[in-house]
Design an enzyme around this catalytic site. Structure first.
Site, PDB file in Angstrom:
ATOM      1  N   LYS A   1       0.861  -1.177   0.000  1.00  0.00           N
ATOM      2  CA  LYS A   1       0.000   0.000   0.000  1.00  0.00           C
ATOM      3  C   LYS A   1       0.896   1.224   0.000  1.00  0.00           C
ATOM      4  CE  LYS A   1      -3.628   2.422   2.452  1.00  0.00           C
ATOM      5  NZ  LYS A   1      -4.701   2.356   3.439  1.00  0.00           N
TER       6      LYS A   1
ATOM      7  N   TYR B   1     -14.876   0.860  -7.250  1.00  0.00           N
ATOM      8  CA  TYR B   1     -16.142   1.595  -7.143  1.00  0.00           C
ATOM      9  C   TYR B   1     -16.957   1.451  -8.432  1.00  0.00           C
ATOM     10  CZ  TYR B   1     -13.612   3.382  -3.177  1.00  0.00           C
ATOM     11  OH  TYR B   1     -12.889   3.435  -2.003  1.00  0.00           O
TER      12      TYR B   1
ATOM     13  N   ARG C   1     -10.825   9.827   1.698  1.00  0.00           N
ATOM     14  CA  ARG C   1     -10.713  10.531   2.985  1.00  0.00           C
ATOM     15  C   ARG C   1     -11.826  11.561   3.123  1.00  0.00           C
ATOM     16  NH1 ARG C   1      -4.053  11.032   3.030  1.00  0.00           N
ATOM     17  NH2 ARG C   1      -3.693   8.769   2.998  1.00  0.00           N
TER      18      ARG C   1
ATOM     19  N   LYS D   1      -2.106  -1.576  -3.824  1.00  0.00           N
ATOM     20  CA  LYS D   1      -2.981  -0.408  -3.779  1.00  0.00           C
ATOM     21  C   LYS D   1      -2.175   0.860  -3.838  1.00  0.00           C
ATOM     22  CE  LYS D   1      -6.112   1.815  -0.584  1.00  0.00           C
ATOM     23  NZ  LYS D   1      -6.695   1.819   0.718  1.00  0.00           N
TER      24      LYS D   1
HETATM   25  C1  PBG Z   1      -7.047   3.718   5.334  1.00  0.00           C
HETATM   26  C2  PBG Z   1      -7.599   3.425   3.990  1.00  0.00           C
HETATM   27  C3  PBG Z   1      -7.477   4.273   2.880  1.00  0.00           C
HETATM   28  C4  PBG Z   1      -8.148   3.657   1.825  1.00  0.00           C
HETATM   29  C5  PBG Z   1      -8.653   2.448   2.295  1.00  0.00           C
HETATM   30  N1  PBG Z   1      -8.300   2.318   3.640  1.00  0.00           N
HETATM   31  C6  PBG Z   1      -6.881   5.613   2.748  1.00  0.00           C
HETATM   32  C7  PBG Z   1      -5.682   5.986   3.480  1.00  0.00           C
HETATM   33  O1  PBG Z   1      -4.745   5.188   3.635  1.00  0.00           O
HETATM   34  O2  PBG Z   1      -5.652   7.123   3.934  1.00  0.00           O
HETATM   35  C8  PBG Z   1      -8.241   4.270   0.460  1.00  0.00           C
HETATM   36  C9  PBG Z   1      -9.214   3.691  -0.495  1.00  0.00           C
HETATM   37  C10 PBG Z   1      -9.521   4.568  -1.654  1.00  0.00           C
HETATM   38  O3  PBG Z   1      -8.894   5.624  -1.885  1.00  0.00           O
HETATM   39  O4  PBG Z   1     -10.419   4.206  -2.400  1.00  0.00           O
HETATM   40  N2  PBG Z   1      -6.955   2.719   6.243  1.00  0.00           N
END
Ligand code: PBG
Length: 326
Positions: free
Chosen positions: A194, A312, A204, A247
């Protein structure tokens, strides 16, 4: 000319015969945002077409997706600011609406597969994925919280636990506490590679979960690095992760490919909020053919080596496919 590759492209039947990559709704996981029941369904401004759903709307949404063949859902809670604290205690509290929704969803649709998110940020007053002390994100104290959250979600009926926090050692810790609590059948889809990415912005917004200070670069990966993904994958694999996730997806197709080539477990890719938002925005301006571009995006992720895609677009894609608009 003896070799004319165009002969194999001359009509749709012939093109379809040797099409290497196909997307089926079985390969898609639909992320859904949920809110506490006393609130109305509200659209996420930066994610047109995606809503924060109270329970009834969630059940309706799941039902219509199931009819289209989308059968796996990843739920994310939008938590009221007043319930957030430094230790994310609401995440495993008995009254937590998210846990209640998981239970209700599994009761109503036992055949639906529910994935849950394990991370502190939706519940944290600091907006970080870990316990904060003196401006630092502490690794090991965070594991305790993640463990409690995982067990609470498993008790509620989660099929797949998705740790999205990037703390070291969390897969092993979660596996241990799940097994100890009698949930050895609950899977772990680890957010393995990630990256610290700009593409999470709309997500967010959806959860109002942006960090209150600093950024996430001391735990999420540097976008410049590929080798580190192998290290993360080796660790998560050794710690018992059932799926390894990359991701975001589009900027990291090489990483998806690398993990697919090296690990004998399903590889997942998260086609994140910013990737969805970019396409929606371009389409709203009439700058791009939305459905064509969506399909091309999903194909590229699959072709790179993803077995499953969190996206999505899941429901719209399933609708397009059903209507034969592909
Ligand atoms: C945080 C989390 C994030 C996403 C999923 N879980 C964002 C982050 O790390 O701030 C992002 C998913 C998306 O952007 O679709 N635990």
């Amino acid at each position: 000319m003896l070799r004319r590759p165009r002969r194999n492209r001359k009509n749709d039947v012939i093109r379809a015969q040797h099409r290497e990559t196909n997307i089926h709704t079985d390969h898609l996981i639909y992320p859904l945002f949920v809110v506490d029941g006393n609130q109305e369904r509200s659209e996420v401004k930066s994610l047109p077409g995606q809503f924060r759903l109270p329970l009834n709307d969630l059940l309706k949404e799941v039902e219509s997706c199931m009819e289209l063949g989308v059968r796996c859902f990843d739920l994310f809670p939008a938590v009221d600011e007043s319930l957030k604290d430094a230790d994310a205690t609401y995440s495993y509290h008995d009254d937590n609406f998210y846990l209640h929704y998981i239970r209700a969803l599994k009761e109503r649709f036992p055949e639906a597969v529910v994935m849950t998110d394990v991370a502190m940020d939706p519940y944290s007053s600091d907006g970080h994925d870990g316990v904060v002390k003196d401006g630092k994100i502490l690794n090991d104290p965070t594991l305790e919280v993640l463990g409690k959250m995982s067990v609470a979600q498993a008790q509620a009926g989660a099929d797949i636990i998705g740790p999205s926090d990037m703390m070291d050692g969390r897969v092993e810790h979660i596996r241990m506490v799940l097994d100890d609590a009698g949930f050895s059948d609950v899977s772990i889809m680890s957010y393995t590679a990630k990256y610290a990415s700009a593409y999470y912005g709309p997500f967010r917004d959806a959860l109002d979960s942006a960090p209150k200070f600093g950024d996430k670069k001391t735990y999420q990966m540097d976008p410049a690095n590929q080798g580190e993904a192998l290290l993360e994958a080796e660790i998560d694999y050794a710690e018992g992760a059932d799926y390894l996730m990359v991701k975001p997806a589009l900027c990291y197709l090489d990483v998806i490919h690398l993990l697919k080539e090296n690990f004998p477990v399903p590889i997942a890719a998260y086609n994140v909020s910013g990737e969805y938002a970019m396409l929606k925005a371009a389409a709203a301006n009439g700058w791009i053919d939305y459905e064509w571009a969506m399909r091309e995006m999903l194909l590229s992720i699959k072709r790179a080596g993803a077995d499953v895609i969190l996206t999505y677009f899941a429901k719209e894609f399933a609708q397009m496919q059903k209507d034969g608009r592909l």
